[in-house]
Scaffold this active site. Structure first.
Site, mmCIF file in Angstrom:
data_model
loop_
_atom_site.group_PDB
_atom_site.id
_atom_site.type_symbol
_atom_site.label_atom_id
_atom_site.label_comp_id
_atom_site.label_asym_id
_atom_site.label_seq_id
_atom_site.Cartn_x
_atom_site.Cartn_y
_atom_site.Cartn_z
ATOM 1 N N VAL A 156 1.145 -0.763 -0.166
ATOM 2 C CA VAL A 156 -0.022 0.120 0.043
ATOM 3 C C VAL A 156 1.149 1.579 -0.420
ATOM 4 C CG1 VAL A 156 -1.495 0.824 1.250
ATOM 5 C CG2 VAL A 156 -2.008 -0.886 1.234
ATOM 6 N N SER A 157 0.998 1.979 -1.041
ATOM 7 C CA SER A 157 2.026 2.731 -1.540
ATOM 8 C C SER A 157 1.372 4.297 -1.252
ATOM 9 C CB SER A 157 2.522 3.143 -2.535
ATOM 10 O OG SER A 157 1.799 2.531 -3.769
#
Length: 211
Positions: free
Chosen positions: A10-11
């Site tokens: 999850v960036s």
């Protein structure tokens, strides 16, 4: 006993861990465990260098299944992604993607099937890196355009500072002429005239260039 592990990266704020798990389960995967990294770049940070990415190399055993939404969750660096998938396959781990339902394993010994599999891995990894680089370039272009727009909005930078503006206003209040004010401040007569004609606009111009 083999296990199925979902790895999620999850960036950005737009991505969520729950969304990636729901997608996997809706695609028919029975997830035993979720391993996730938050706020890391897939382009500049290799999987093995991420806190939870490193765990995958320690946890996965022969017969296990590693599920990812797509190969870009493993990373967006071509060399790292291809090396990682091939390393897992050598260990006997099956890598599967939710999108397109791709399966990569090392079970095949047929050279043609291996060639097709490796070419597909390379293509997907290269696509992931190309997309990431295109996104970064678009972001850089957007930032540059925003800065240019802001500069245009601010207009031409004033030739005077706050102290000079104050001096012009004080001399004007005393009835001094444009020529005298220009000589005292070093400004042009046209600039002095504009300041005297609209002091509020002159102050606003300074404020725009203050930041």
């Amino acid at each position: 006993m083999s296990q199925t592990i979902l790895y999620a990266r999850v960036s950005t704020a737009d991505q969520t861990l729950d969304h990636q798990r729901v997608q996997a389960e809706e695609a028919g995967f029975k997830i035993d465990e979720v391993v996730a990294d938050h706020g890391v770049s897939g382009l500049s940070c290799n999987l093995a260098d991420r806190p939870q990415g490193r765990r995958l190399f320690d946890k996965l055993r022969r017969g296990d299944v590693l599920v990812v939404r797509w190969v870009d969750r493993l990373g967006r660096n071509y060399q790292d992604v291809t090396d990682t998938i091939r390393d897992f396959m050598r260990r006997g781990v099956v890598v599967r993607t939710v999108i397109n339902n791709m399966t990569f394993d090392g079970a095949t010994t047929d050279p043609m099937q291996e060639a097709v599999r490796d070419a597909l891995i390379a293509f997907m990894a290269a696509t992931a890196q190309a997309q990431a680089e295109a996104t970064k370039e678009a972001q850089r272009a957007g930032i540059a355009a925003a800065k240019a727009d802001a500069k245009r909005y601010r207009g031409k930078k004033p030739t005077y500072d706050a102290a000079t503006l104050t001096l012009v206003q004080e001399m004007a209040a005393k009835g001094e002429g444009n020529s005298a004010i220009a000589k005292a401040t070093g400004l042009s007569r046209q600039t002095v005239f504009r300041i005297k004609a609209d002091p509020a606009a002159a102050e606003t111009a300074l404020e725009r260039w203050a930041s």
